[in-house]
Design a protein around this motif. Structure first.
Motif, PDB file in Angstrom:
ATOM      1  N   MET A   1       0.844  -1.189   0.000  1.00 49.40           N
ATOM      2  CA  MET A   1       0.000   0.000   0.000  1.00 49.40           C
ATOM      3  C   MET A   1       0.882   1.243   0.000  1.00 49.40           C
ATOM      4  O   MET A   1       1.840   1.316   0.758  1.00 49.40           O
ATOM      5  N   GLU A   2       0.522   2.203  -0.849  1.00 48.42           N
ATOM      6  CA  GLU A   2       1.355   3.392  -1.029  1.00 48.42           C
ATOM      7  C   GLU A   2       0.514   4.652  -0.860  1.00 48.42           C
ATOM      8  O   GLU A   2      -0.638   4.709  -1.285  1.00 48.42           O
ATOM      9  N   PHE A   3       1.121   5.646  -0.236  1.00 52.95           N
ATOM     10  CA  PHE A   3       0.481   6.948  -0.070  1.00 52.95           C
ATOM     11  C   PHE A   3       1.419   8.010  -0.629  1.00 52.95           C
ATOM     12  O   PHE A   3       2.636   7.909  -0.476  1.00 52.95           O
ATOM     13  N   ARG A   4       0.835   9.033  -1.258  1.00 51.17           N
ATOM     14  CA  ARG A   4       1.635  10.091  -1.869  1.00 51.17           C
ATOM     15  C   ARG A   4       1.404  11.417  -1.156  1.00 51.17           C
ATOM     16  O   ARG A   4       0.274  11.764  -0.817  1.00 51.17           O
ATOM     17  N   PHE A   5       2.496  12.146  -0.979  1.00 54.28           N
ATOM     18  CA  PHE A   5       2.453  13.464  -0.367  1.00 54.28           C
ATOM     19  C   PHE A   5       3.346  14.367  -1.217  1.00 54.28           C
ATOM     20  O   PHE A   5       4.564  14.364  -1.059  1.00 54.28           O
ATOM     21  N   GLY A   6       2.725  15.073  -2.139  1.00 52.81           N
ATOM     22  CA  GLY A   6       3.501  15.826  -3.104  1.00 52.81           C
ATOM     23  C   GLY A   6       4.281  14.860  -3.974  1.00 52.81           C
ATOM     24  O   GLY A   6       3.736  13.901  -4.521  1.00 52.81           O
ATOM     25  N   SER A   7       5.590  15.085  -4.068  1.00 61.25           N
ATOM     26  CA  SER A   7       6.427  14.202  -4.881  1.00 61.25           C
ATOM     27  C   SER A   7       6.955  13.005  -4.086  1.00 61.25           C
ATOM     28  O   SER A   7       7.637  12.141  -4.641  1.00 61.25           O
ATOM     29  N   SER A  74      -6.245   0.574   2.703  1.00 58.13           N
ATOM     30  CA  SER A  74      -5.519  -0.493   1.996  1.00 58.13           C
ATOM     31  C   SER A  74      -6.489  -1.507   1.403  1.00 58.13           C
ATOM     32  O   SER A  74      -6.267  -2.031   0.305  1.00 58.13           O
ATOM     33  N   ARG A  75      -7.553  -1.789   2.123  1.00 64.18           N
ATOM     34  CA  ARG A  75      -8.553  -2.728   1.592  1.00 64.18           C
ATOM     35  C   ARG A  75      -9.283  -2.108   0.404  1.00 64.18           C
ATOM     36  O   ARG A  75      -9.596  -2.809  -0.569  1.00 64.18           O
TER      37      ARG A  75
END
Length: 250
Positions: A1-7, A74-75
């Motif tokens: 599972m991945e989360f993005r914060f800006g770059s 994530s689910r």
């Protein structure tokens, strides 16, 4: 599972407690350091606005899900991970340290809390060596001279595992810096875990935790502090849910 914060991207590196403990056991046996972070929704709010916190997260070797919203997201993304609360990791990590003869350090809020936590750990984990307890000064800066002195002490005293209970983002930033200044030390950022063990803070009853209502217990106990925090967390959920759905189809 991945989360993005800006770059920047933050990835859950280990999906469950068993995988985490296997990794930590391997590193302690080999004398290899690490930084462990437990991602929750409050961290995600802070990561959006704090570049130094994001940089610290990029240097964490192990990231697990500490918060039911992270698990639910994530689910939703069809990349499920399990809940691994930082407070539940103190005893199993201490047991791993004792098994490998690795001295530990406790870094937290007050001397009273740390001394009680050390006594509780030694009573529950036979053979555990607590090398030192360290309560940083008020206004502690994880990038300052005091932090450098703490990390140098850990290195010089051959501490193999340091529990850091300073709250986010200080604990994660200290752990990230420790990867350079004390590379053989494992740093576990566990929030209130030591205070729970010491009895200076009280965790939600098991019934609240079983119903995923630990947040409600904390809001009832500390409304002025926790309600604004939870409102900020709730505000980011719709956007994070949309991003999770995109991961499902990505």
């Amino acid at each position: 599972m991945e989360f993005r914060f800006g770059s920047d991207r933050v990835t859950i590196t280990h999906p469950d407690r068993a995988a985490l403990l296997t990794e930590v056991d391997r590193r302690l046996a080999a004398g290899r350091g690490f930084a462990l972070a437990t991602l929750n929704l409050d961290h995600m709010v802070k990561l959006r606005h704090d570049p130094a916190f994001r940089a610290a997260y990029q240097r964490q070797d192990i990231v697990v899900a500490d918060g039911n919203p992270v698990v639910w997201l994530s689910r939703l993304a069809r990349r499920p991970v399990s809940l691994v609360p930082g407070a539940d990791l103190v005893l199993p990590l201490a047991e791993a340290a004792a098994r490998h003869g690795v001295p530990v350090a406790l870094i937290g809020s007050t001397d009273v809390s740390l001394n009680r936590a050390a006594a509780a750990l030694k009573a529950q984990v036979p053979g555990l060596t607590v090398a030192c307890t360290i309560a940083p000064s008020f206004g502690f800066d994880p990038e300052g001279e005091e932090a450098a002195a703490i990390l140098t002490r850990l290195r010089d005293e051959n501490v193999g595992l340091a529990f850091i209970a300073l709250g986010a983002p200080k604990q994660e930033r200290l752990a990230a810096r420790g990867r350079a200044l004390s590379p053989r030390t494992g740093f576990a950022s566990i929030g209130a875990g030591l205070d729970f063990l010491a009895g200076t803070q009280h965790r939600a009853p098991a019934g609240f935790r079983a119903l995923s209502l630990e947040w409600l217990w904390r809001a009832l106990m500390q409304p002025r502090r926790m309600i604004p925090r939870y409102m900020a967390c709730a505000a980011i959920l719709p956007g994070e849910a949309a991003r999770a759905l995109r991961q499902r189809t990505g």
